[in-house]
Design an enzyme around this catalytic site. Structure first.
Site, PDB file in Angstrom:
ATOM      1  N   ASP A 162      -7.465   7.876   8.715  1.00  0.00           N
ATOM      2  CA  ASP A 162      -8.234   9.129   8.620  1.00  0.00           C
ATOM      3  C   ASP A 162      -8.839   9.343   7.234  1.00  0.00           C
ATOM      4  O   ASP A 162      -9.998   9.761   7.115  1.00  0.00           O
ATOM      5  CB  ASP A 162      -7.398  10.343   9.069  1.00  0.00           C
ATOM      6  N   LYS A 181     -10.014   7.771  -2.881  1.00  0.00           N
ATOM      7  CA  LYS A 181     -11.051   8.525  -2.169  1.00  0.00           C
ATOM      8  C   LYS A 181     -12.232   8.667  -3.107  1.00  0.00           C
ATOM      9  O   LYS A 181     -12.070   9.164  -4.225  1.00  0.00           O
ATOM     10  CB  LYS A 181     -10.522   9.920  -1.805  1.00  0.00           C
ATOM     11  N   ASP A 196       0.079   4.598  11.874  1.00  0.00           N
ATOM     12  CA  ASP A 196       0.519   5.936  12.299  1.00  0.00           C
ATOM     13  C   ASP A 196      -0.008   6.291  13.696  1.00  0.00           C
ATOM     14  O   ASP A 196       0.518   7.193  14.337  1.00  0.00           O
ATOM     15  CB  ASP A 196       0.034   7.003  11.305  1.00  0.00           C
ATOM     16  N   GLY A 201       5.151   6.869   9.689  1.00  0.00           N
ATOM     17  CA  GLY A 201       4.324   7.458  10.750  1.00  0.00           C
ATOM     18  C   GLY A 201       3.633   8.723  10.277  1.00  0.00           C
ATOM     19  O   GLY A 201       2.898   9.358  11.023  1.00  0.00           O
ATOM     20  N   THR A 203      -9.586   7.008   5.000  1.00  0.00           N
ATOM     21  CA  THR A 203     -10.646   6.000   4.853  1.00  0.00           C
ATOM     22  C   THR A 203     -11.873   6.429   5.647  1.00  0.00           C
ATOM     23  O   THR A 203     -13.016   6.332   5.174  1.00  0.00           O
ATOM     24  CB  THR A 203     -10.132   4.638   5.372  1.00  0.00           C
ATOM     25  N   ARG A 225       5.257  -2.566   8.523  1.00  0.00           N
ATOM     26  CA  ARG A 225       3.834  -2.872   8.313  1.00  0.00           C
ATOM     27  C   ARG A 225       3.617  -4.346   8.000  1.00  0.00           C
ATOM     28  O   ARG A 225       2.474  -4.779   7.849  1.00  0.00           O
ATOM     29  CB  ARG A 225       3.283  -2.046   7.144  1.00  0.00           C
TER      30      ARG A 225
HETATM   31  O1  F6P Z   1      -0.267   5.813   6.554  1.00  0.00           O
HETATM   32  C1  F6P Z   1       0.488   4.681   6.718  1.00  0.00           C
HETATM   33  C2  F6P Z   1       1.838   4.808   6.061  1.00  0.00           C
HETATM   34  O2  F6P Z   1       2.585   3.650   6.384  1.00  0.00           O
HETATM   35  C3  F6P Z   1       2.616   6.062   6.397  1.00  0.00           C
HETATM   36  O3  F6P Z   1       3.216   5.980   7.662  1.00  0.00           O
HETATM   37  C4  F6P Z   1       3.573   6.142   5.236  1.00  0.00           C
HETATM   38  O4  F6P Z   1       3.988   7.459   4.977  1.00  0.00           O
HETATM   39  C5  F6P Z   1       2.742   5.661   4.104  1.00  0.00           C
HETATM   40  O5  F6P Z   1       1.720   4.839   4.661  1.00  0.00           O
HETATM   41  C6  F6P Z   1       3.460   4.890   3.039  1.00  0.00           C
HETATM   42  O6  F6P Z   1       2.526   4.519   2.081  1.00  0.00           O
HETATM   43  P1  F6P Z   1       2.750   3.640   0.788  1.00  0.00           P
HETATM   44  O7  F6P Z   1       2.564   2.211   1.192  1.00  0.00           O
HETATM   45  O8  F6P Z   1       1.683   4.096  -0.128  1.00  0.00           O
HETATM   46  O9  F6P Z   1       4.144   3.901   0.350  1.00  0.00           O
END
Ligand code: F6P
Length: 403
Positions: free
Chosen positions: A112, A81, A136, A177, A114, A312
């Site tokens: 959010d 950020k 999410d 999520g 970003t 993801r």
């Molecule tokens: O915000 C997206 C997200 O996939 C969330 O659902 C999850 O808690 C987080 O990112 C996991 O993030 P990282 O990849 O930093 O472990």
């Protein structure tokens, strides 16, 4: 309004499906209008460091080799950020970096956090447009990545059903999520899960247990081969009885400052196991059905499976590729039009729609009114089911849709 001749593309936050479609959409729309496009790698970390490297210009040859249907982002990500960077001259540093490379506007894809930086950059006079992105799905608009994630949750959960059934196990699938339950809700429904637990509903484990017991037993009794399973999809953002998120003791916070969440599925398992241990019906039932083995098999097993980053990764759905291309290209059109500080909603007919980014990033939760509908179809949501009492309305005028 100054003319946009070169744009920079940033993707930020957690990666997901559709980001490469945002990039290809933005680059190709820029080329169509004779605008140069470059990638600013690694999110806002790259933006802050622009004075120290040359951001790659994306030519036809380069964009042609970016495959929109693959998750992740060619641009790389970070969870930085700008407001948290300690350098008091950070905004001047960013502006000088943009000037150095003649970048007049930014296309920024993210969630959010970003988006809050987009608001921040706009207040510093840096032209940018936000493309909504988060698996999410908790923004006010649809966000690229959501559909891909839901489909992956549904796919993995369906796949797990066969091993659950073969071993007569109950399975708890824990999914990302963050603080909202959209992905667990839609993914769980899409997977024919028996139970979905979301942060929007305080879980009554006794209710889950009773639903599990009834469903599991009925399923076994109606199976020729005495097979059964029970599938729970649980959102990572559930809280325990004291209202705290489940976290591994060493998980810590991410660089946006969010607590890393994981471990809810193990808690659910322990809750169900403690009810099962005290329930004499299980050994009696398993004996009657010829499955009981003293000290070895006196009640069904329960296993938890956190899907983690798998939801993801991999393939992006056609919906997300289309929406991503809409988002990236529309952002370029908005920049060209001199409309900044906004979030793309979509492209419908010949209209590019958008809303102010500060509105778009307000967190959205699962609409609890919808839950009763799926309870009427037999699903459990960790509460005593509430009757779904529909209202009826004839739709007049245009029906809004994303595609
Ligand atoms: O915000 C997206 C997200 O996939 C969330 O659902 C999850 O808690 C987080 O990112 C996991 O993030 P990282 O990849 O930093 O472990």
């Amino acid at each position: 309004m100054s003319e946009i001749k070169k744009i920079g593309i940033i993707t930020s936050g957690g990666d997901c499906g559709g980001l490469n479609a945002v990039i290809t959409g933005a680059v190709r729309m820029a080329h169509h209008h004779g605008v140069e496009a470059c990638i600013i790698p690694n999110g806002y970390a790259g933006l802050y460091n622009l004075n120290n490297f040359v951001p790659p210009v994306i030519t036809f040859g380069k964009v042609d080799r970016i495959y929109s249907g693959v998750a992740g982002s060619e641009a790389g990500h970070s969870r930085v950020k700008i407001s948290k960077i300690q350098d008091p001259n950070k905004y001047e540093v960013i502006k000088s970096g943009l000037k150095k490379h003649n970048i007049d506007g930014l296309v920024i894809a993210g969630g959010d956090d970003t988006g809050s930086v987009v608001v921040d950059l706009i207040s510093q006079g840096i032209p940018c447009v936000h493309v909504p992105k988060t698996m999410d799905l908790d923004l006010q608009t649809y966000s690229v990545g959501g559909d891909s994630t839901i489909n992956r949750i549904a796919k993995f959960t369906r796949d797990l059903r066969t091993t659950g059934f073969t071993h007569n196990r109950a399975l708890i699938v824990e999914v990302f999520g963050r603080y909202a339950g959209h992905t667990a809700f839609r993914g769980g429904i899409g997977a024919d899960a028996d139970c979905v637990l979301i942060p929007e509903i305080e879980v009554d484990y006794k209710v889950v247990y009773e639903h599990f017991k009834k469903t599991y037993i009925e399923r076994l009794l109606t199976s020729d081969v005495k097979g059964s399973t029970y599938i729970i999809v649980a959102a990572e953002g559930l809280k325990n009885k004291s209202g705290e998120y489940f976290t591994d003791s060493n998980s810590g916070k991410d660089s946006f400052g969010h607590q890393k969440l994981t471990g809810g599925a193990a808690y659910i398992r322990k809750q169900l196991e403690s009810y099962m241990k005290d329930d004499p019906d299980w050994p009696a039932f398993l004996k009657k059905e010829g499955i009981f083995v003293e000290n070895i098999y006196s009640m069904p097993e329960i296993r938890e499976i956190p899907l983690g980053h798998l939801v993801r990764a991999g393939e992006t759905t056609a919906y997300d590729v289309t929406f991503g291309k809409q988002g990236g290209g529309a952002a370029v059109l908005l920049l060209k039009q001199g409309i900044y500080g906004v979030t793309v909603v979509g492209v419908e007919h010949n209209v590019v729609s958008y809303i102010p980014t500060k509105e778009a990033i307000k967190q959205r939760y699962v609409d609890i009114n919808e839950v009763g509908y799926y309870e009427a179809l037999g699903m459990c949501f960790g509460r005593e089911p509430l009757e779904f009492t529909p209202k009826f309305k004839e739709h007049k005028g245009e029906i809004h849709r994303y595609m």
